[in-house]
Design a protein around this motif. Structure first.
Motif, PDB file in Angstrom:
ATOM      1  N   ALA A 102      46.608  32.818  57.695  1.00 23.38           N
ATOM      2  CA  ALA A 102      46.707  33.063  56.256  1.00 23.38           C
ATOM      3  C   ALA A 102      45.379  32.717  55.590  1.00 23.38           C
ATOM      4  CB  ALA A 102      47.834  32.241  55.641  1.00 23.38           C
ATOM      5  N   ALA A 103      45.092  33.403  54.499  1.00 29.92           N
ATOM      6  CA  ALA A 103      43.947  33.089  53.642  1.00 29.92           C
ATOM      7  C   ALA A 103      44.441  33.056  52.210  1.00 29.92           C
ATOM      8  CB  ALA A 103      42.836  34.122  53.810  1.00 29.92           C
ATOM      9  N   VAL A 104      44.186  31.956  51.523  1.00 31.55           N
ATOM     10  CA  VAL A 104      44.609  31.786  50.139  1.00 31.55           C
ATOM     11  C   VAL A 104      43.367  31.410  49.337  1.00 31.55           C
ATOM     12  CG1 VAL A 104      46.091  30.528  48.539  1.00 31.55           C
ATOM     13  CG2 VAL A 104      46.918  31.060  50.848  1.00 31.55           C
ATOM     14  N   GLU A 105      43.022  32.198  48.329  1.00 30.18           N
ATOM     15  CA  GLU A 105      41.793  31.937  47.597  1.00 30.18           C
ATOM     16  C   GLU A 105      41.874  32.413  46.155  1.00 30.18           C
ATOM     17  OE1 GLU A 105      38.911  34.083  49.963  1.00 30.18           O
ATOM     18  OE2 GLU A 105      39.016  35.818  48.623  1.00 30.18           O
ATOM     19  N   VAL A 106      41.000  31.837  45.345  1.00 32.72           N
ATOM     20  CA  VAL A 106      40.817  32.232  43.949  1.00 32.72           C
ATOM     21  C   VAL A 106      39.413  32.810  43.815  1.00 32.72           C
ATOM     22  CG1 VAL A 106      40.526  31.354  41.595  1.00 32.72           C
ATOM     23  CG2 VAL A 106      42.458  30.579  42.984  1.00 32.72           C
ATOM     24  N   SER A 107      39.290  33.932  43.135  1.00 33.28           N
ATOM     25  CA  SER A 107      37.973  34.543  42.926  1.00 33.28           C
ATOM     26  C   SER A 107      37.481  34.268  41.513  1.00 33.28           C
ATOM     27  CB  SER A 107      38.019  36.049  43.184  1.00 33.28           C
ATOM     28  OG  SER A 107      38.954  36.688  42.344  1.00 33.28           O
ATOM     29  N   TYR A 108      36.176  34.078  41.404  1.00 29.38           N
ATOM     30  CA  TYR A 108      35.512  33.809  40.128  1.00 29.38           C
ATOM     31  C   TYR A 108      34.486  34.908  39.880  1.00 29.38           C
ATOM     32  CZ  TYR A 108      37.391  29.068  40.807  1.00 29.38           C
ATOM     33  OH  TYR A 108      38.219  27.989  41.020  1.00 29.38           O
ATOM     34  N   ALA A 109      34.388  35.375  38.645  1.00 29.99           N
ATOM     35  CA  ALA A 109      33.465  36.466  38.307  1.00 29.99           C
ATOM     36  C   ALA A 109      32.356  35.961  37.390  1.00 29.99           C
ATOM     37  CB  ALA A 109      34.219  37.608  37.638  1.00 29.99           C
ATOM     38  N   VAL A 110      31.157  36.454  37.664  1.00 30.34           N
ATOM     39  CA  VAL A 110      29.981  36.173  36.838  1.00 30.34           C
ATOM     40  C   VAL A 110      29.258  37.490  36.628  1.00 30.34           C
ATOM     41  CG1 VAL A 110      27.761  34.979  36.699  1.00 30.34           C
ATOM     42  CG2 VAL A 110      29.738  33.818  37.715  1.00 30.34           C
ATOM     43  N   THR A 111      28.833  37.755  35.406  1.00 27.00           N
ATOM     44  CA  THR A 111      28.095  38.979  35.116  1.00 27.00           C
ATOM     45  C   THR A 111      26.616  38.649  34.945  1.00 27.00           C
ATOM     46  OG1 THR A 111      29.989  40.028  34.053  1.00 27.00           O
ATOM     47  CG2 THR A 111      27.817  40.932  33.531  1.00 27.00           C
ATOM     48  N   HIS A 112      25.798  39.217  35.814  1.00 23.31           N
ATOM     49  CA  HIS A 112      24.349  39.083  35.706  1.00 23.31           C
ATOM     50  C   HIS A 112      23.808  40.218  34.843  1.00 23.31           C
ATOM     51  CE1 HIS A 112      24.900  36.853  39.623  1.00 23.31           C
ATOM     52  NE2 HIS A 112      24.132  36.022  38.960  1.00 23.31           N
ATOM     53  N   ALA A 117      46.879  38.850  42.678  1.00 24.01           N
ATOM     54  CA  ALA A 117      47.536  38.448  41.441  1.00 24.01           C
ATOM     55  C   ALA A 117      46.528  38.325  40.307  1.00 24.01           C
ATOM     56  CB  ALA A 117      48.257  37.115  41.630  1.00 24.01           C
ATOM     57  N   LEU A 118      46.992  38.562  39.091  1.00 22.83           N
ATOM     58  CA  LEU A 118      46.178  38.349  37.906  1.00 22.83           C
ATOM     59  C   LEU A 118      45.916  36.861  37.726  1.00 22.83           C
ATOM     60  CD1 LEU A 118      47.951  40.864  35.484  1.00 22.83           C
ATOM     61  CD2 LEU A 118      45.761  41.174  36.671  1.00 22.83           C
ATOM     62  N   PRO A 119      44.867  36.498  36.979  1.00 18.63           N
ATOM     63  CA  PRO A 119      44.502  35.077  36.862  1.00 18.63           C
ATOM     64  C   PRO A 119      45.632  34.165  36.396  1.00 18.63           C
ATOM     65  CG  PRO A 119      42.735  36.456  36.012  1.00 18.63           C
ATOM     66  CD  PRO A 119      43.869  37.376  36.316  1.00 18.63           C
ATOM     67  N   ALA A 120      46.479  34.644  35.495  1.00 18.17           N
ATOM     68  CA  ALA A 120      47.534  33.782  34.953  1.00 18.17           C
ATOM     69  C   ALA A 120      48.845  33.893  35.716  1.00 18.17           C
ATOM     70  CB  ALA A 120      47.767  34.112  33.477  1.00 18.17           C
ATOM     71  N   ALA A 121      48.918  34.756  36.715  1.00 16.35           N
ATOM     72  CA  ALA A 121      50.177  34.999  37.416  1.00 16.35           C
ATOM     73  C   ALA A 121      50.300  34.096  38.639  1.00 16.35           C
ATOM     74  CB  ALA A 121      50.274  36.456  37.836  1.00 16.35           C
ATOM     75  N   ILE A 160      37.869  32.868  36.064  1.00 20.12           N
ATOM     76  CA  ILE A 160      38.749  33.223  37.170  1.00 20.12           C
ATOM     77  C   ILE A 160      39.120  34.697  37.052  1.00 20.12           C
ATOM     78  CG2 ILE A 160      41.022  32.854  38.182  1.00 20.12           C
ATOM     79  CD1 ILE A 160      40.734  29.914  37.585  1.00 20.12           C
ATOM     80  N   ALA A 161      38.876  35.441  38.133  1.00 24.19           N
ATOM     81  CA  ALA A 161      39.102  36.891  38.125  1.00 24.19           C
ATOM     82  C   ALA A 161      40.403  37.282  38.799  1.00 24.19           C
ATOM     83  CB  ALA A 161      37.941  37.610  38.808  1.00 24.19           C
ATOM     84  N   GLY A 162      40.930  36.449  39.680  1.00 23.97           N
ATOM     85  CA  GLY A 162      42.161  36.803  40.369  1.00 23.97           C
ATOM     86  C   GLY A 162      42.481  35.828  41.478  1.00 23.97           C
ATOM     87  N   LYS A 163      43.639  36.045  42.082  1.00 24.32           N
ATOM     88  CA  LYS A 163      44.120  35.208  43.179  1.00 24.32           C
ATOM     89  C   LYS A 163      44.569  36.120  44.307  1.00 24.32           C
ATOM     90  CE  LYS A 163      46.095  32.140  39.668  1.00 24.32           C
ATOM     91  NZ  LYS A 163      47.370  31.738  39.034  1.00 24.32           N
ATOM     92  N   ASP A 164      44.316  35.703  45.521  1.00 18.90           N
ATOM     93  CA  ASP A 164      44.640  36.542  46.673  1.00 18.90           C
ATOM     94  C   ASP A 164      45.302  35.727  47.767  1.00 18.90           C
ATOM     95  OD1 ASP A 164      43.283  39.315  46.144  1.00 18.90           O
ATOM     96  OD2 ASP A 164      41.790  37.820  45.561  1.00 18.90           O
ATOM     97  N   VAL A 165      46.292  36.346  48.408  1.00 15.63           N
ATOM     98  CA  VAL A 165      46.934  35.792  49.594  1.00 15.63           C
ATOM     99  C   VAL A 165      46.932  36.877  50.659  1.00 15.63           C
ATOM    100  CG1 VAL A 165      49.021  34.810  50.610  1.00 15.63           C
ATOM    101  CG2 VAL A 165      48.433  34.287  48.225  1.00 15.63           C
ATOM    102  N   ARG A 166      46.457  36.553  51.834  1.00 12.46           N
ATOM    103  CA  ARG A 166      46.494  37.488  52.965  1.00 12.46           C
ATOM    104  C   ARG A 166      47.091  36.791  54.169  1.00 12.46           C
ATOM    105  NH1 ARG A 166      43.537  38.358  57.798  1.00 12.46           N
ATOM    106  NH2 ARG A 166      43.782  40.490  58.547  1.00 12.46           N
ATOM    107  N   VAL A 167      47.955  37.494  54.862  1.00 16.28           N
ATOM    108  CA  VAL A 167      48.429  37.049  56.163  1.00 16.28           C
ATOM    109  C   VAL A 167      48.084  38.141  57.163  1.00 16.28           C
ATOM    110  CG1 VAL A 167      50.404  36.382  57.571  1.00 16.28           C
ATOM    111  CG2 VAL A 167      50.313  35.695  55.166  1.00 16.28           C
TER     112      VAL A 167
END
Length: 487
Positions: A333-343, A309-313, A279-286
């Motif tokens: 509104a858009a509420v989402e969690v982002s996930y990171a992968v390194t190729h 927000a930071l992953p733990a916040a 988990i790389a972060g959390k986002d809320v947009r209105v």
């Protein structure tokens, strides 16, 4: 696996003549019909726009006599209707390519497309709005009072529905207003760095809103939101000159949103995104949609609140923002969690990619702890090999398969083919595909030897294949990633 109907299937439809003797029946054929008429939202009302047929190409992909795919190009009329003639009975795929700038957008494929299809979109701004030409000398000179005391995270934004102009207005000289000031005089801001840098024309009926975003500190979850605004106002942004705008900001009608993230639920799906996803972060947009309910545009629209927000916040217990726009504009509104992968490519160069899981919809549909309701696709394979690690030598037309998500029900899948630069530079989208089936064969001509790729496979809870380019107001989505692939 989805397949086209071949000659043997046609014989089954009309057995007369299949065993020799008699007259061989003619195969059943049909036409594909559709429209490509866009809707533009403007200050003066809705405007429909038929684009120049030279700006795009529509084609049906069907099996040829030798079994290899062949393309049938659409005939496009001046009124925006089109027809693809004489397709053999059975499923077909639709390919859509658009010109963009000096090149073309990546091709979009609608797999097993319907026989009647709408390729129009909803846009913000007049179809004849002109972009700024003299980017170095076109500016606004702002004289405003009534601002919220200027602080960290403050900015002035502009939005013109008629022109489609939108973005943050940065100072030409790089100097922000003094801290705690509530007014600015002859504050020159650049317009060339706007997200959509179009000329605003009062004579065309264009109006504009100016909003002030204010920064709110938080432990790992700061956010910015609109607090004060000026407008609507009318002016002409002339190309190559500095246009003065004066006014008084007033408090925007206040709104509140209270949401949090169900961390355990999102973390439980990380391995489904990719075995190495974090988990790389959390986002809320209105934001607001000028078209109102059911008419979501593909254009950038104004932000009312942005939180990263930071992953733990967690977000503050109460998010506060203002909305100065007309009541008929929808708050989304858009509420989402982002996930990171390194190729990591065989060249040893790493490239980090992020995908998201979440949902969008009316602000009124969000409250309390937000948990995922739709998971990513599972068990992604290329040529029947697990595709989460490095796969080299997959060929130029590999077959990709996957399984339905463990959470929620998938209405469709959106697959994006991305090309990694061997030197670690720009990653490019090569094509996208929409399908309702958990299988896809990559068409020839998209994969090149010497390059590396990955696939992003998204799940959608709703999808209208008859209007595949329209954006739905409420969306639930989740995505998964493959590892590095090469032909």
């Amino acid at each position: 696996m989805r397949s086209f109907l071949g000659a043997s299937s046609i014989c089954l439809l009309g057995a007369l003549g299949c065993g020799g003797g008699g007259e061989t029946p003619k195969p059943t054929i049909f036409d594909v019909t559709g429209t490509i008429v866009d809707l533009h939202l403007t200050d003066g009302g809705d405007v429909t726009n038929v684009r120049d047929p030279g700006q795009f190409e529509i084609a049906a992909i069907v099996p040829g006599d030798d079994g290899a795919p062949r393309e049938l190009i659409a005939e496009v009329a001046e009124d925006g209707t089109f027809r693809i003639r004489d397709l053999p009975e059975g499923p077909y795929d639709l390919r859509f390519i658009e010109l963009f700038g000096t090149g073309t957008r990546p091709p979009r494929f609608i797999m097993n497309a319907p026989r009647t299809i709408d390729l129009g979109r909803v846009y913000v701004g007049r179809p004849d709005a002109e972009p700024i030409g003299a980017t170095d000398t076109t500016a606004l000179e702002l004289t405003f009072d009534g601002l919220n005391p200027w602080g960290e995270g403050s900015s002035i934004e502009v939005f013109s529905l008629g022109a489609g102009t939108i973005g943050t207005l940065p100072p030409v000289d790089g100097m922000q207003p003094a801290m705690d000031t509530t007014q600015i005089t002859d504050f020159r801001v650049a317009t060339s760095e706007l997200v959509v840098p179009n000329l605003v024309a009062a004579e065309a009926g264009d109006q504009a809103y100016f909003t002030q975003m204010v920064g709110i500190a938080g432990a790992g979850a700061p956010y910015r939101s609109v607090r004060r605004a000026f407008g609507p106002t009318s002016f002409t942004l002339a190309d190559g000159t500095a246009t003065p705008v004066e006014g008084t900001f007033v408090a925007a009608p206040p709104k509140k949103l209270a949401v949090s993230f169900d961390d355990a639920a999102f973390q439980a799906l990380a391995a489904s995104v990719h075995p190495e996803a974090t988990i790389a972060g959390k986002d809320v947009r209105v934001g607001v949609e000028p078209g109102g309910a059911g008419r979501t545009s593909v254009s950038p629209t104004p932000d009312l609140l942005l939180l990263s927000a930071l992953p733990a916040a967690q977000p503050p217990s109460e998010l506060v923002y203002g909305n100065p726009f007309p009541a008929g504009w929808s708050e989304i509104a858009a509420v989402e969690v982002s996930y990171a992968v390194t190729h990591v490519m065989p060249t040893g160069i790493p490239k980090t990619t992020a995908v998201a899981m979440g949902r969008t919809g009316p602000v009124s549909s969000f409250s309390g702890a937000i948990a995922p309701t739709l998971g990513p696709p599972l068990d992604i394979r290329v040529n029947d090999q697990p595709a989460y690690g490095e796969l080299l030598g997959i060929g130029k037309t590999p077959t990709v398969t996957w399984s339905a998500p463990s959470l929620g029900k998938a209405a469709a899948y959106v697959i994006t083919l991305r090309r990694l630069d061997p030197g670690g530079q720009l990653t490019r989208t090569m094509a996208s595909f929409s399908t309702t089936e958990p299988v896809l064969r990559i068409p020839d001509g998209l994969l090149d030897v010497g390059y590396y790729y990955y696939l992003r496979i998204g799940v959608r809870e709703e999808f209208d294949s008859a209007a595949p380019l329209r954006v739905q107001e409420s969306r639930v989505y989740a995505e998964a990633l493959t590892g590095v692939l090469s032909p």
